[in-house]
Design a protein around this motif. Structure first.
Motif, mmCIF file in Angstrom:
data_model
loop_
_atom_site.group_PDB
_atom_site.id
_atom_site.type_symbol
_atom_site.label_atom_id
_atom_site.label_comp_id
_atom_site.label_asym_id
_atom_site.label_seq_id
_atom_site.Cartn_x
_atom_site.Cartn_y
_atom_site.Cartn_z
ATOM 1 N N VAL A 105 51.103 48.133 41.373
ATOM 2 C CA VAL A 105 50.981 48.763 40.058
ATOM 3 C C VAL A 105 51.399 50.227 40.087
ATOM 4 C CG1 VAL A 105 49.365 49.323 38.197
ATOM 5 C CG2 VAL A 105 49.111 47.174 39.474
ATOM 6 N N THR A 119 48.302 51.218 44.572
ATOM 7 C CA THR A 119 47.399 50.433 43.737
ATOM 8 C C THR A 119 47.988 49.049 43.508
ATOM 9 O OG1 THR A 119 46.672 52.448 42.608
ATOM 10 C CG2 THR A 119 46.167 50.347 41.541
ATOM 11 N N GLN A 121 47.158 44.694 42.359
ATOM 12 C CA GLN A 121 46.276 43.704 41.765
ATOM 13 C C GLN A 121 46.896 42.332 41.935
ATOM 14 O OE1 GLN A 121 45.848 44.608 37.591
ATOM 15 N NE2 GLN A 121 47.680 43.483 37.019
ATOM 16 N N LYS A 125 45.776 38.893 37.442
ATOM 17 C CA LYS A 125 45.135 40.054 36.829
ATOM 18 C C LYS A 125 43.716 40.252 37.346
ATOM 19 C CE LYS A 125 48.862 40.506 34.437
ATOM 20 N NZ LYS A 125 49.866 41.503 34.865
ATOM 21 N N SER A 127 40.859 42.231 39.747
ATOM 22 C CA SER A 127 40.540 43.652 39.777
ATOM 23 C C SER A 127 41.523 44.404 40.681
ATOM 24 C CB SER A 127 39.114 43.856 40.280
ATOM 25 O OG SER A 127 38.968 43.309 41.577
ATOM 26 N N ARG A 128 41.752 45.652 40.347
ATOM 27 C CA ARG A 128 42.697 46.464 41.094
ATOM 28 C C ARG A 128 42.076 47.000 42.376
ATOM 29 N NH1 ARG A 128 46.454 49.827 36.760
ATOM 30 N NH2 ARG A 128 47.209 47.967 35.655
#
Length: 560
Positions: A105, A119, A121, A125, A127-128
């Motif tokens: 991301v 970052t 995920q 989708k 959690s990051r």
């Protein structure tokens, strides 16, 4: 520099795979490949390879020195599934370093610790999570983020009442069943674009018995011949020598490009090669398929090989694919079942396939501050003339270029050698592989991987020491690209062309080898035979050992 730090490789295509392999061989134990795909290969991942996908292998092969590639299952012609199998087999050596189904991301540097914060995920989708790495290698390539014109957006389709599928070429494999189910009973499929993916999609659907129309302004140039070209032409330095490079090292190259007689020979060669290719595929002068880019000036070139009845050009000649060219598709008709052409005409459409290219895969990975801090963004070309940068004299072979785009539409890369952002060159903690536009991906990416490993290890290299020196090299290359391939940097994106070494990948990789202090011109030959010696990826199979020996010698000298 220590090998102990962790390294993130973003992307699992050929560039990411060979970079990971090379770093592991060099003793970097904490290497991790982050990829949103479920299988290795990038463009050649299982989910992106569809039946009939043919490798656009102009010159060389997608293979690495450490693993032989089995012959093609399609009569000597490399197909998409051949590359899928090869990439998976090569990756089996180090599958434990892959983290699949993981979307990157954001990438940023923590200035307090000098660590890279990545970052990620999950594709579902989830959690990051923020991962920490000492170094990053960006291998996302230029064929992962579809470029969809506003006229073909979901909003535009909804406004026009168009209810059929609108599918970009990237998603052709995953949505092929939808296309075939929708386009039945002679319903119409419109393919927008004249490049390789557009032609492959049109050919596959025509072979499935579907009604296909392809619309383009100018199609890709191509190489073709009645029988396979011999290796001393197709896999030697011949085409690269006749293409012309920013530095003309040999007397032969200087003769071909800086003398009037030599330039006429060069022009004649490319003209005859283009005519022979058109004749090999029976493309007549009145055919819309004659509306193609220049084989010499353009980087939009395909390798069609020998004629085959199930391929694009033969299917057009047989009336199984309709071609509308030169023309552009401007958008959807207000009747909800057609597309509008640039001349005002309308063509019935039940499915629209977009071969409209790709945007840079880097754009969404860095926030504005990080992009500026790292120096990865494109910039406007320098104002100085080409003669300021090009040191090989007058290129008579480049005297009559095709029309170019306005200067306001052009841009220049900020990446030294297509590998390191100039602004970051002294830090040795960030690099890029797979962003050099070349016709031999395997050989080029493997040499670049070794260059990156030496760079991370802090080896003695003949490279700029300061951003200012690196920018000088970049502006020189940008000036050369504008002269050699006018308009090229308008059509492509920086993650796919941070540097263009199209036909001239042998000269480019020679430069990288020399920057590492290693032997170049490895294909050998004497003063007469060297242009025709076959370049084999096996000749770079000992680079790790050579670099290790050079490093040991340098360390010994330092300790004296």
């Amino acid at each position: 520099m220590s090998r102990a730090g962790s390294i993130a490789i973003i992307g699992s295509g050929p560039a990411g795979i060979i970079t990971a392999y090379t770093l592991l061989q060099d003793g970097f134990s904490r290497v991790q490949i982050l990829t949103r795909d479920s299988t290795p290969g990038g463009v050649w991942a299982t989910e992106r390879v569809y039946p009939g996908l043919q490798i656009n292998n102009v010159h060389g092969e997608y293979r690495f020195s450490a693993l032989e590639m089995r012959p093609s299952t399609e009569g000597g012609r490399l197909m998409g599934h051949d590359l899928r199998v090869y990439m998976e087999a090569f990756s089996d050596k180090f599958r434990h370093v892959f983290r699949f189904d993981t979307e990157v991301v954001n990438i940023r540097r923590d200035e307090a610790t000098s660590l890279w914060l990545v970052t990620v995920q999950g594709n579902r989708k989830s959690s990051r999570e923020v991962l920490e790495f000492s170094r990053v290698v960006l291998c996302t390539g230029g064929c992962s983020t579809p470029k969809v014109p506003q006229a073909f957006s979901v909003a535009a389709a909804k406004q026009a009442g168009f209810k059929g599928p609108i599918i970009h070429s990237r998603d052709f494999a995953s949505r092929l069943d939808t296309i075939l189910e929708t386009a039945t009973n002679q319903k119409s499929i419109i393919v927008v674009g004249g490049g390789k993916s557009a032609q492959d999609m049109a050919a596959h659907l025509a072979n499935e018995g579907r009604k296909v129309t392809i619309v383009f302004e100018t199609a890709n140039a191509f190489l073709a011949s009645p029988r396979p070209l011999p290796a001393f032409i197709r896999k030697s330095r011949l085409l690269s020598i006749l293409s012309g490079h920013i530095v003309l090292r040999s007397r032969l190259e200087r003769f071909l490009h800086t003398t009037r007689i030599g330039s006429k020979i060069t022009s004649f060669f490319w003209s005859m090669l283009s005519r022979a290719s058109l004749a090999a595929l029976s493309v007549t002068k009145d055919s819309p398929l004659h509306n193609i880019h220049s084989l010499f000036w353009s980087t939009r070139v395909d390798d069609e090989g020998v004629p085959r009845p199930n391929r694009f050009h033969a299917l057009v000649s047989a009336g199984k694919i309709e071609v509308i060219a030169p023309a552009r598709v401007e958008g959807f008709g207000q009747d909800g079942k057609s597309v509008i052409l640039s001349d005002g005409g309308a063509v019935e459409a039940d499915v629209v396939l977009l071969a409209t290219g790709y945007a840079s895969s880097w754009t969404n990975l860095f926030d504005e501050h990080t992009a500026e801090q790292l120096g990865i963004s494109r910039h406007s070309p320098g104002p100085l003339p080409v003669s300021k940068y090009i040191d090989a004299g007058n290129y008579y072979s480049l005297k009559n270029p095709p029309p170019s785009r306005p200067a306001s539409e052009k841009w220049a890369s900020s990446i030294y050698n297509g590998i390191v952002p100039a602004k970051n060159i002294a830090r040795r903690d960030f690099a890029i592989n797979g962003a050099v536009f070349t016709t031999n991906v395997g050989y080029t990416c493997e040499v670049v991987a070794h260059w990156i490993s030496s760079y991370f290890l802090g080896d003695k290299m003949d490279i700029p020491r300061t951003p200012e020196e690196a920018y000088e090299h970049i502006e020189r290359n940008a000036a050369w690209v504008r002269k050699r391939h006018p308009g090229a940097l308008v059509r492509v994106n920086e993650s796919h062309s941070s540097l263009i070494a199209f036909w001239t990948w042998p000269q480019y990789t020679d430069q990288l080898l020399e920057e590492m202090g290693l032997r170049s011109m490895r294909s050998g030959g004497n003063w007469l035979t060297w242009p025709f010696k076959v370049i084999d990826v096996k000749e770079i199979g000992t680079l790790a050992e050579e670099r290790r020996e050079k490093r040991a010698r340098w360390q010994f000298v330092r300790e004296l």
